[in-house]
Design a protein around this motif. Structure first.
Motif, PDB file in Angstrom:
ATOM      1  N   GLN A  65     -59.884  35.011  53.005  1.00  0.00           N
ATOM      2  CA  GLN A  65     -58.513  35.079  53.220  1.00  0.00           C
ATOM      3  C   GLN A  65     -57.620  33.979  54.141  1.00  0.00           C
ATOM      4  O   GLN A  65     -57.195  33.398  53.898  1.00  0.00           O
ATOM      5  CB  GLN A  65     -57.621  35.941  52.944  1.00  0.00           C
ATOM      6  N   ALA A  66     -58.257  34.266  55.476  1.00  0.00           N
ATOM      7  CA  ALA A  66     -57.594  33.656  56.608  1.00  0.00           C
ATOM      8  C   ALA A  66     -57.877  31.717  56.488  1.00  0.00           C
ATOM      9  O   ALA A  66     -57.178  31.405  57.189  1.00  0.00           O
ATOM     10  CB  ALA A  66     -58.392  34.131  57.199  1.00  0.00           C
ATOM     11  N   ARG A  67     -58.831  31.344  55.765  1.00  0.00           N
ATOM     12  CA  ARG A  67     -59.352  29.840  56.124  1.00  0.00           C
ATOM     13  C   ARG A  67     -59.064  30.119  54.305  1.00  0.00           C
ATOM     14  O   ARG A  67     -58.420  28.668  54.699  1.00  0.00           O
ATOM     15  CB  ARG A  67     -61.025  29.741  55.290  1.00  0.00           C
ATOM     16  N   ILE A  68     -57.858  30.308  53.421  1.00  0.00           N
ATOM     17  CA  ILE A  68     -57.835  29.619  52.282  1.00  0.00           C
ATOM     18  C   ILE A  68     -56.447  29.498  53.480  1.00  0.00           C
ATOM     19  O   ILE A  68     -55.445  28.474  52.656  1.00  0.00           O
ATOM     20  CB  ILE A  68     -57.171  30.729  52.172  1.00  0.00           C
ATOM     21  N   LYS A  69     -55.924  30.811  54.005  1.00  0.00           N
ATOM     22  CA  LYS A  69     -54.348  30.529  54.683  1.00  0.00           C
ATOM     23  C   LYS A  69     -53.886  29.005  55.262  1.00  0.00           C
ATOM     24  O   LYS A  69     -53.558  27.937  55.436  1.00  0.00           O
ATOM     25  CB  LYS A  69     -54.056  31.774  54.754  1.00  0.00           C
ATOM     26  N   VAL A  70     -55.245  29.325  55.941  1.00  0.00           N
ATOM     27  CA  VAL A  70     -55.163  27.789  57.435  1.00  0.00           C
ATOM     28  C   VAL A  70     -55.230  26.164  55.882  1.00  0.00           C
ATOM     29  O   VAL A  70     -54.371  26.005  56.387  1.00  0.00           O
ATOM     30  CB  VAL A  70     -56.276  27.801  57.239  1.00  0.00           C
ATOM     31  N   ALA A  71     -56.659  26.986  55.169  1.00  0.00           N
ATOM     32  CA  ALA A  71     -56.329  24.957  54.840  1.00  0.00           C
ATOM     33  C   ALA A  71     -55.490  25.087  54.155  1.00  0.00           C
ATOM     34  O   ALA A  71     -54.798  23.583  53.443  1.00  0.00           O
ATOM     35  CB  ALA A  71     -58.205  25.650  53.114  1.00  0.00           C
ATOM     36  N   LEU A  72     -54.334  26.428  52.704  1.00  0.00           N
ATOM     37  CA  LEU A  72     -53.655  25.353  52.493  1.00  0.00           C
ATOM     38  C   LEU A  72     -52.259  25.298  53.429  1.00  0.00           C
ATOM     39  O   LEU A  72     -51.075  24.062  52.721  1.00  0.00           O
ATOM     40  CB  LEU A  72     -52.801  26.730  51.210  1.00  0.00           C
ATOM     41  N   ALA A  73     -51.665  25.511  54.247  1.00  0.00           N
ATOM     42  CA  ALA A  73     -51.222  25.771  55.729  1.00  0.00           C
ATOM     43  C   ALA A  73     -51.395  23.883  56.066  1.00  0.00           C
ATOM     44  O   ALA A  73     -50.362  22.912  56.392  1.00  0.00           O
ATOM     45  CB  ALA A  73     -50.878  26.204  56.821  1.00  0.00           C
ATOM     46  N   GLN A  74     -52.260  23.313  55.985  1.00  0.00           N
ATOM     47  CA  GLN A  74     -52.643  22.074  56.653  1.00  0.00           C
ATOM     48  C   GLN A  74     -52.474  20.822  55.196  1.00  0.00           C
ATOM     49  O   GLN A  74     -52.949  19.785  55.418  1.00  0.00           O
ATOM     50  CB  GLN A  74     -54.661  21.756  57.319  1.00  0.00           C
ATOM     51  N   ASP A  75     -52.791  21.771  54.216  1.00  0.00           N
ATOM     52  CA  ASP A  75     -52.710  20.907  53.002  1.00  0.00           C
ATOM     53  C   ASP A  75     -51.408  19.901  52.696  1.00  0.00           C
ATOM     54  O   ASP A  75     -50.439  20.487  52.042  1.00  0.00           O
ATOM     55  CB  ASP A  75     -52.915  21.054  51.202  1.00  0.00           C
ATOM     56  N   PRO A  76     -50.730  19.086  52.979  1.00  0.00           N
ATOM     57  CA  PRO A  76     -49.321  18.040  52.186  1.00  0.00           C
ATOM     58  C   PRO A  76     -48.834  18.154  51.127  1.00  0.00           C
ATOM     59  O   PRO A  76     -47.180  19.192  51.156  1.00  0.00           O
ATOM     60  CB  PRO A  76     -49.316  16.684  53.072  1.00  0.00           C
ATOM     61  N   GLU A  77     -49.890  18.293  50.261  1.00  0.00           N
ATOM     62  CA  GLU A  77     -48.676  19.007  48.702  1.00  0.00           C
ATOM     63  C   GLU A  77     -48.185  20.654  49.294  1.00  0.00           C
ATOM     64  O   GLU A  77     -47.477  20.667  48.047  1.00  0.00           O
ATOM     65  CB  GLU A  77     -49.967  18.354  47.644  1.00  0.00           C
ATOM     66  N   TRP A  78     -49.525  20.822  49.681  1.00  0.00           N
ATOM     67  CA  TRP A  78     -48.636  22.608  49.108  1.00  0.00           C
ATOM     68  C   TRP A  78     -47.458  22.312  49.858  1.00  0.00           C
ATOM     69  O   TRP A  78     -46.870  23.369  49.740  1.00  0.00           O
ATOM     70  CB  TRP A  78     -50.301  23.302  49.851  1.00  0.00           C
ATOM     71  N   GLN A  79     -47.183  22.058  51.366  1.00  0.00           N
ATOM     72  CA  GLN A  79     -46.594  22.212  52.043  1.00  0.00           C
ATOM     73  C   GLN A  79     -45.321  21.693  51.518  1.00  0.00           C
ATOM     74  O   GLN A  79     -43.739  22.713  51.584  1.00  0.00           O
ATOM     75  CB  GLN A  79     -46.751  21.409  52.870  1.00  0.00           C
ATOM     76  N   LYS A  80     -45.365  20.530  50.677  1.00  0.00           N
ATOM     77  CA  LYS A  80     -43.526  19.952  50.030  1.00  0.00           C
ATOM     78  C   LYS A  80     -43.373  21.236  49.139  1.00  0.00           C
ATOM     79  O   LYS A  80     -42.710  20.898  48.570  1.00  0.00           O
ATOM     80  CB  LYS A  80     -44.433  18.840  49.410  1.00  0.00           C
ATOM     81  N   ALA A  81     -44.797  21.807  47.746  1.00  0.00           N
ATOM     82  CA  ALA A  81     -44.693  22.312  46.687  1.00  0.00           C
ATOM     83  C   ALA A  81     -44.089  23.723  47.863  1.00  0.00           C
ATOM     84  O   ALA A  81     -42.885  23.969  47.077  1.00  0.00           O
ATOM     85  CB  ALA A  81     -45.951  23.177  46.165  1.00  0.00           C
ATOM     86  N   GLU A  82     -44.292  24.586  49.300  1.00  0.00           N
ATOM     87  CA  GLU A  82     -43.171  25.552  49.718  1.00  0.00           C
ATOM     88  C   GLU A  82     -42.218  25.171  49.580  1.00  0.00           C
ATOM     89  O   GLU A  82     -41.215  25.666  49.524  1.00  0.00           O
ATOM     90  CB  GLU A  82     -44.166  26.268  50.691  1.00  0.00           C
TER      91      GLU A  82
END
Length: 141
Positions: A65-82
């Motif tokens: 779960q911790a690695r998923i959070k880090v990976a998603l936080a670094q994903d530009p598409e995820w940040q844009k979607a958030e």
């Protein structure tokens, strides 16, 4: 209030009551479009999160779960979607407040029109415009 002012006020109320359903409808259409966009965005985010879960290494669930959070936080598409999701939620809140104001105004204008109509009918009845005058009030019961 003289007769001309009374008539102008009534006409203004009628025009506003006729205008409000269109305004309310437009706000509801905007809200529907934003809700559809939000659902689509949330589905994309859920799929992306599931994909990140499958790709995340880790010995324990907590580590994954911790690695998923880090990976998603670094994903530009995820940040844009958030960011877009937050914008949609703010817009929906604003539109909901606007809808409540318009609905309140519609009820208030309708109430004012009914009151004006009742006053006009009472005045016409008292003047005998309907063929007969109302009975005179009697004293006490």
């Amino acid at each position: 209030m003289n007769r001309v002012d009374y008539t102008l006020e009534a006409a203004r109320l009628v025009m506003r009551i006729l205008e409000l359903p269109g305004l309310i409808g437009e706000v509801k259409r905007q809200m529907t479009a934003l809700r559809a966009e939000r659902r689509e965005l949330e589905r994309w985010m859920e799929a992306r999160e599931a994909q990140a879960y499958l790709e995340a290494p880790g010995k324990t669930e907590r580590e994954r779960q911790a690695r998923i959070k880090v990976a998603l936080a670094q994903d530009p598409e995820w940040q844009k979607a958030e960011r877009r999701l937050q914008q949609i939620l703010v817009q929906l809140d604003k539109l909901q407040a606007e809808l409540e104001v318009l609905e309140h105004e519609r009820k208030a204008v309708y109430g004012a029109l009914v009151a004006r109509h009742a006053e006009a009918l009472e005045a016409a009845l008292a003047a005998g415009l309907f063929g007969a005058k109302p009975p005179a009030p009697r004293g006490g019961n």
